[in-house]
Design a protein around this motif. Structure first.
Motif, PDB file in Angstrom:
ATOM      1  N   TYR A 163       0.814  -1.339  -0.011  1.00 23.40           N
ATOM      2  CA  TYR A 163      -0.001   0.051   0.119  1.00 23.40           C
ATOM      3  C   TYR A 163       0.901   1.261   0.043  1.00 23.40           C
ATOM      4  CZ  TYR A 163      -3.793  -3.195   0.621  1.00 23.40           C
ATOM      5  OH  TYR A 163      -4.728  -4.142   0.619  1.00 23.40           O
ATOM      6  N   SER A 164       2.157   1.126  -0.202  1.00 25.65           N
ATOM      7  CA  SER A 164       2.943   2.098  -0.382  1.00 25.65           C
ATOM      8  C   SER A 164       3.545   2.236  -1.784  1.00 25.65           C
ATOM      9  CB  SER A 164       3.860   2.455   0.622  1.00 25.65           C
ATOM     10  OG  SER A 164       3.491   2.703   2.172  1.00 25.65           O
ATOM     11  N   PRO A 363      -5.759   4.849   0.244  1.00 17.92           N
ATOM     12  CA  PRO A 363      -5.514   6.089   1.135  1.00 17.92           C
ATOM     13  C   PRO A 363      -6.541   7.021   0.797  1.00 17.92           C
ATOM     14  CG  PRO A 363      -3.815   5.962  -0.903  1.00 17.92           C
ATOM     15  CD  PRO A 363      -4.533   4.509  -0.742  1.00 17.92           C
ATOM     16  N   THR A 382     -11.378   2.663   1.775  1.00 20.26           N
ATOM     17  CA  THR A 382     -11.322   2.234   3.144  1.00 20.26           C
ATOM     18  C   THR A 382     -12.906   2.066   3.677  1.00 20.26           C
ATOM     19  OG1 THR A 382      -9.335   3.070   3.444  1.00 20.26           O
ATOM     20  CG2 THR A 382     -10.858   3.087   5.515  1.00 20.26           C
ATOM     21  N   TYR A 407      -3.242   2.911   8.207  1.00 20.95           N
ATOM     22  CA  TYR A 407      -2.110   3.996   7.862  1.00 20.95           C
ATOM     23  C   TYR A 407      -1.927   5.022   8.779  1.00 20.95           C
ATOM     24  CZ  TYR A 407      -3.657   2.941   2.930  1.00 20.95           C
ATOM     25  OH  TYR A 407      -3.848   2.425   1.787  1.00 20.95           O
ATOM     26  N   HIS A 412       0.695  11.336   1.150  1.00 24.35           N
ATOM     27  CA  HIS A 412       0.018  10.499   0.238  1.00 24.35           C
ATOM     28  C   HIS A 412      -1.188   9.679   0.877  1.00 24.35           C
ATOM     29  CE1 HIS A 412       3.312  11.329  -2.266  1.00 24.35           C
ATOM     30  NE2 HIS A 412       4.341  10.839  -1.547  1.00 24.35           N
ATOM     31  N   ASN A 413      -1.890  10.714   1.738  1.00 29.24           N
ATOM     32  CA  ASN A 413      -3.045   9.994   2.461  1.00 29.24           C
ATOM     33  C   ASN A 413      -4.232  11.005   2.190  1.00 29.24           C
ATOM     34  OD1 ASN A 413      -4.876   8.919   4.150  1.00 29.24           O
ATOM     35  ND2 ASN A 413      -3.319   8.568   5.695  1.00 29.24           N
ATOM     36  N   ASP A 437       3.263   1.695   5.641  1.00 30.20           N
ATOM     37  CA  ASP A 437       3.584   3.005   5.516  1.00 30.20           C
ATOM     38  C   ASP A 437       5.346   2.708   5.638  1.00 30.20           C
ATOM     39  OD1 ASP A 437       1.275   4.082   5.720  1.00 30.20           O
ATOM     40  OD2 ASP A 437       1.376   4.389   8.061  1.00 30.20           O
ATOM     41  N   TYR A 505      -3.641   8.580  -6.692  1.00 35.28           N
ATOM     42  CA  TYR A 505      -3.471   8.280  -5.398  1.00 35.28           C
ATOM     43  C   TYR A 505      -2.633   7.283  -4.960  1.00 35.28           C
ATOM     44  CZ  TYR A 505      -7.686  11.419  -4.944  1.00 35.28           C
ATOM     45  OH  TYR A 505      -8.500  12.413  -5.008  1.00 35.28           O
ATOM     46  N   GLU A 506      -2.550   6.295  -5.838  1.00 37.27           N
ATOM     47  CA  GLU A 506      -1.830   4.986  -5.037  1.00 37.27           C
ATOM     48  C   GLU A 506      -0.677   4.722  -5.988  1.00 37.27           C
ATOM     49  OE1 GLU A 506      -4.442   1.738  -3.810  1.00 37.27           O
ATOM     50  OE2 GLU A 506      -6.045   2.974  -4.992  1.00 37.27           O
TER      51      GLU A 506
END
Length: 521
Positions: A163-164, A363, A382, A407, A412-413, A437, A505-506
């Motif tokens: 997720y990063s 995120p 989410t 998170y 970046h969130n 993270d 976003y990702e």
């Protein structure tokens, strides 16, 4: 074939009880206020639904094939996998649950009907009473049949690359992460998608020149387990692997490859999970990975082992899936931790240690193009993850339930503090603590918050369906539950807008971080 019909409110019948039948109809005293529809696999919507609301399918076939149980995706009434429940009034729930594989439960007006695919006979549990008690009775029966592989010590604390960095991982950036985690109390460092040559060719690609065994050894030197992601039952439709093994690909009655949805590698085909050669290859692949030193395996897109198709051996589809998963367990050994993701639920019980119980987090709170415009509540986001995960907490006594990562970074969130807090509280309830993270993305305050989160053992008390007390603090998840009103826009526009949002976003932040890390000496 035995078909039975009973009145669950008949005072002459003692409940809970188990009944053997190919189909079983419960005639309710009236249409229920709510119907509990249990999704087929990890990402599939699970929720208490208003039975008067019309069923509307996911509008994009690319995600429909991945996120729903295909034979029932266009049903005009709710159809759930294995278990359904009707809310008759505020205190009375009628539950109908399959105790064998391949069971489905549907609601049509004032009748709740369970049936086994292919008209096979199987056992059912019928229970009436308070919500927690009837689901506890169902979980007890499932444990009696399938056992449990979860450890009493609880799930491990995991750092995961996905997720990063998504699939842009490489050796320099993972080395930087291993150093940056320092003494943070993680039990596992897990590499996700992006380390392999391709889906089906499970060896290190050129981004990991030192090889996977060397990487596992680096992780072991930090006194942590090494974890690795695999998706053992899918391959891209035009991959070299598919071309080299055409008879391993699951096909429909016309002989065409079964479409298994879309992934980061494009359109996917499913492997035939019953094929003896596929099972031998699975055994060899898992033994190789464990031999490298990876004892935590995140196994993804497992639904592909149970999609409808014409198999080499004439097995029910979920039976074929479970038998293939047993091959993986035997190859990995009892000490390995198996986390199932994108997975049918019942076939994993007693085999896997943990299972993802909702869609991917992200995120951001909700992708309107993908979740609302395409009417896909299974899409990453989410809010979607919290909604479905909450409705599967009854599985906690059977298997470690994974609601996905937390998170702590502000970088970046795009979630608010309140939204991040709700995700943290859900994870506290499940005890499955993980994050992606990057250590150098965290401020000192965020890093301290992550450490405290990993170390805490809060006291949890459930007050109502959506309310909990966490160390005496009231948490109400009710506002996250309602599904948004659908919006009609062209499906292609919705899909393209959603992909752009996902990239911005990702994917792009992780890609830039990965490219910068190539310069590290």
């Amino acid at each position: 074939m035995t078909s039975l019909a009973i009145n669950p409110t008949d005072p002459s019948i003692n409940f809970p009880q188990t009944i053997t039948a190919s189909s079983l109809t419960l005639r309710l005293p009236r249409p229920p206020m709510k119907f509990y529809r249990h999704g087929w696999q990890s990402w599939t919507l699970t929720a208490w639904m208003d039975p008067t609301e019309p069923m509307t399918p996911i509008r994009a076939h690319q995600t429909r094939a991945k996120d729903e149980d295909a034979p029932y995706a266009f049903s005009d009434h709710p159809v759930g996998a294995w278990v359904g429940a009707a809310e008759i009034d505020d205190s009375q729930i009628v539950l109908l649950g399959a105790l064998d594989l391949n069971g489905r439960v549907e609601l049509i007006n004032d009748e709740m009907r369970g049936f086994y695919e292919d008209n096979d006979e199987g056992r059912w549990l019928v229970a009436i009473g308070e919500e927690n008690k009837v689901f506890e009775a169902y979980a007890d029966e499932l444990r009696n049949k399938y056992g449990t592989a979860k450890s009493e010590s609880g799930p491990p604390r995991v750092w995961c690359s996905w997720y990063s960095l998504y699939n842009t991982i490489n050796e320099p950036v993972i080395d930087k992460v291993i150093r940056g985690l320092g003494d943070l109390p993680f039990d596992v460092i897990q590499l996700d998608d992006g380390w392999q040559i391709s889906l089906g060719e499970w060896d290190a690609n050129k981004k990991f020149p030192s090889g996977m065994q060397a990487l596992a050894e680096k992780i072991h030197k930090t006194n942590r387990r090494a974890g690795l992601w695999l998706s053992p039952f899918v391959t891209p439709r035009n991959s070299r692997f598919a071309k080299e093994h055409p008879d391993w690909i699951l096909r429909d009655d016309a002989g065409n490859p079964v479409y298994a949805g879309i992934g980061w590698s494009g359109d996917l085909s499913a492997l035939d999970s019953s094929h003896p050669e596929v099972l031998d290859w699975l055994d060899q692949t898992i033994r190789k990975v464990v031999g490298w030193g990876f004892s935590y395996l995140k196994l993804d897109f497992l639904y592909a082992a149970a999609v409808p198709g014409r198999r080499k051996r004439n097995l029910p589809r979920e039976t074929a899936c479970r038998e293939a998963m047993q091959v993986i367990r035997n190859a990995a050994g009892r000490d390995a931790y198996l986390l199932a993701c994108g997975s049918p639920i019942l076939p994993m019980l007693g085999i896997c240690n943990g299972i993802r119980v909702g869609p991917d987090v992200a995120p951001f709170w909700l992708s309107r193009p993908l979740s609302v415009w395409l009417n896909n509540p299974n899409n990453p986001g989410t809010q979607n993850a919290i909604r479905t995960s909450l409705h599967r907490l009854w599985l906690k006594d059977l298997i470690h339930v994974d609601p996905d990562v937390a998170y702590f970074r502000s970088r970046h969130n795009r979630m608010t503090r309140e939204q991040v807090g709700l995700l943290h509280d859900l994870i506290r309830i499940t005890s499955f603590k993980a994050t992606s993270d990057l250590p150098h993305w965290l401020t000192p305050k965020e890093r301290a918050g992550l450490r405290a989160f990993l170390e805490e053992q809060p006291e949890i008390e459930q007050i109502s369906r959506y309310q909990f007390k966490i160390d005496g603090r009231l948490v109400d998840f009710a506002p996250t539950i309602p599904l948004p009103e659908p919006v009609r826009v062209p499906a292609r526009l919705a899909l393209n807008a959603g992909l752009v949002q996902t990239a911005v976003y990702e994917f792009i932040p992780g890609l830039l971080e990965s490219q910068r890390s190539r310069l590290i000496k």
